[in-house]
Design a protein around this motif. Structure first.
Motif, mmCIF file in Angstrom:
data_model
loop_
_atom_site.group_PDB
_atom_site.id
_atom_site.type_symbol
_atom_site.label_atom_id
_atom_site.label_comp_id
_atom_site.label_asym_id
_atom_site.label_seq_id
_atom_site.Cartn_x
_atom_site.Cartn_y
_atom_site.Cartn_z
ATOM 1 N N ARG A 240 86.065 57.433 1.129
ATOM 2 C CA ARG A 240 85.063 56.470 1.568
ATOM 3 C C ARG A 240 83.957 56.397 0.512
ATOM 4 O O ARG A 240 83.497 57.416 0.016
ATOM 5 N N GLU A 241 83.520 55.170 0.195
ATOM 6 C CA GLU A 241 82.495 55.018 -0.822
ATOM 7 C C GLU A 241 81.353 54.161 -0.298
ATOM 8 O O GLU A 241 81.554 53.257 0.524
ATOM 9 N N LEU A 242 80.174 54.441 -0.818
ATOM 10 C CA LEU A 242 78.986 53.700 -0.443
ATOM 11 C C LEU A 242 78.965 52.368 -1.184
ATOM 12 O O LEU A 242 79.074 52.339 -2.404
ATOM 13 N N VAL A 243 78.792 51.298 -0.435
ATOM 14 C CA VAL A 243 78.754 49.964 -1.036
ATOM 15 C C VAL A 243 77.317 49.556 -1.339
ATOM 16 O O VAL A 243 77.008 49.091 -2.434
ATOM 17 N N ALA A 244 76.439 49.700 -0.362
ATOM 18 C CA ALA A 244 75.043 49.310 -0.549
ATOM 19 C C ALA A 244 74.193 49.860 0.581
ATOM 20 O O ALA A 244 74.697 50.084 1.691
ATOM 21 N N THR A 245 72.926 50.060 0.289
ATOM 22 C CA THR A 245 71.945 50.529 1.274
ATOM 23 C C THR A 245 70.742 49.600 1.274
ATOM 24 O O THR A 245 70.309 49.150 0.206
ATOM 25 N N SER B 288 65.988 53.488 16.943
ATOM 26 C CA SER B 288 64.962 52.654 16.347
ATOM 27 C C SER B 288 65.467 52.038 15.054
ATOM 28 O O SER B 288 65.326 52.624 13.972
ATOM 29 N N PHE B 289 66.063 50.860 15.176
ATOM 30 C CA PHE B 289 66.673 50.203 14.019
ATOM 31 C C PHE B 289 65.660 49.974 12.910
ATOM 32 O O PHE B 289 65.965 50.163 11.736
ATOM 33 N N ASN B 290 64.456 49.569 13.285
ATOM 34 C CA ASN B 290 63.444 49.245 12.274
ATOM 35 C C ASN B 290 63.102 50.431 11.367
ATOM 36 O O ASN B 290 62.647 50.238 10.242
ATOM 37 N N SER B 291 63.327 51.632 11.863
ATOM 38 C CA SER B 291 62.972 52.831 11.108
ATOM 39 C C SER B 291 64.130 53.420 10.323
ATOM 40 O O SER B 291 63.956 54.412 9.616
ATOM 41 N N ALA B 292 65.305 52.840 10.450
ATOM 42 C CA ALA B 292 66.499 53.421 9.856
ATOM 43 C C ALA B 292 66.878 52.750 8.541
ATOM 44 O O ALA B 292 66.720 51.538 8.385
ATOM 45 N N ASP B 293 67.368 53.561 7.612
ATOM 46 C CA ASP B 293 68.030 53.025 6.427
ATOM 47 C C ASP B 293 69.456 52.665 6.835
ATOM 48 O O ASP B 293 70.152 53.477 7.444
ATOM 49 N N MET B 294 69.876 51.468 6.493
ATOM 50 C CA MET B 294 71.198 50.984 6.886
ATOM 51 C C MET B 294 72.080 50.810 5.659
ATOM 52 O O MET B 294 71.627 50.318 4.619
ATOM 53 N N PHE C 260 82.523 50.101 6.951
ATOM 54 C CA PHE C 260 81.806 50.814 7.995
ATOM 55 C C PHE C 260 80.297 50.604 7.848
ATOM 56 O O PHE C 260 79.753 50.662 6.749
ATOM 57 N N CYS C 261 79.664 50.452 8.969
ATOM 58 C CA CYS C 261 78.201 50.404 9.041
ATOM 59 C C CYS C 261 77.685 51.818 9.275
ATOM 60 O O CYS C 261 78.304 52.606 10.016
ATOM 61 N N HIS C 262 76.554 52.149 8.655
ATOM 62 C CA HIS C 262 75.990 53.495 8.759
ATOM 63 C C HIS C 262 74.480 53.403 8.902
ATOM 64 O O HIS C 262 73.836 52.591 8.222
ATOM 65 N N ALA C 263 73.946 54.217 9.788
ATOM 66 C CA ALA C 263 72.499 54.276 10.001
ATOM 67 C C ALA C 263 72.026 55.701 9.762
ATOM 68 O O ALA C 263 72.664 56.668 10.193
ATOM 69 N N ARG C 264 70.902 55.822 9.074
ATOM 70 C CA ARG C 264 70.312 57.136 8.826
ATOM 71 C C ARG C 264 68.812 57.036 8.987
ATOM 72 O O ARG C 264 68.181 56.098 8.483
ATOM 73 N N GLY C 265 68.251 58.032 9.668
ATOM 74 C CA GLY C 265 66.813 58.017 9.858
ATOM 75 C C GLY C 265 66.320 59.289 10.493
ATOM 76 O O GLY C 265 67.031 60.310 10.532
ATOM 77 N N TRP C 266 65.112 59.199 11.006
ATOM 78 C CA TRP C 266 64.493 60.352 11.647
ATOM 79 C C TRP C 266 63.620 59.844 12.773
ATOM 80 O O TRP C 266 62.957 58.803 12.639
ATOM 81 N N SER C 267 63.595 60.593 13.870
ATOM 82 C CA SER C 267 62.702 60.243 14.961
ATOM 83 C C SER C 267 62.171 61.521 15.592
ATOM 84 O O SER C 267 62.782 62.588 15.467
ATOM 85 N N TRP C 268 61.025 61.406 16.251
ATOM 86 C CA TRP C 268 60.463 62.563 16.946
ATOM 87 C C TRP C 268 61.397 63.043 18.047
ATOM 88 O O TRP C 268 61.454 64.217 18.360
ATOM 89 N N ALA C 269 62.127 62.151 18.641
ATOM 90 C CA ALA C 269 63.005 62.506 19.766
ATOM 91 C C ALA C 269 64.261 63.236 19.320
ATOM 92 O O ALA C 269 64.723 64.164 19.990
#
Length: 120
Positions: A44-49, A27-33, A94-103
């Motif tokens: 590796r360093e974080l560029v932006a969220t 669920s892309f809409n629910s994820a922090d990218m 690198f692209c990174h996705a973080r989130g949570w889902s019931w599944a």
């Protein structure tokens, strides 16, 4: 789940590139990218969220005013517009996705990375 980065390449100092990351399988809409980068011999360093709600956080000081992160929830894409590029920006991005889902509960996914080289 797939995060497919594109848009990397070689550019001269002062040039611009736009990276894209197309997401599928969650669920892309629910994820922090986020965009991360890893230069040779460095951690590796974080560029932006950009959060699921469109808020921009964690912008790396060295890219402020030059890079812009954005997302298109309808297309499941996150972008990194990079202007005024410097040799120090050379890295694999690198692209990174973080989130949570019931599944799945909490999740974190990485793309395969795209090379950005800034050189004259």
């Amino acid at each position: 789940v797939q995060l497919a980065e594109s848009g990397g390449g070689s550019v001269q100092p002062g040039g611009s590139l736009r990276l894209s990351c197309t997401a599928s399988g969650f669920s892309f809409n629910s994820a922090d990218m986020s965009w991360y980068r890893e230069a040779p011999g460095k951690a590796r360093e974080l560029v932006a969220t950009i959060t699921s709600e469109g808020g921009i956080t964690n912008m790396l000081d060295s890219v402020k005013g030059r890079f812009t992160i954005s997302r298109d929830n309808a297309a499941n894409v996150v972008y990194l517009q990079m202007n005024s590029l410097k040799p120090d920006d050379t890295a694999v991005y690198f692209c990174h996705a973080r989130g949570w889902s019931w599944a799945t509960g909490g999740y974190a996914y990485w793309g395969q990375g795209t090379q950005v080289t800034v050189s004259s």
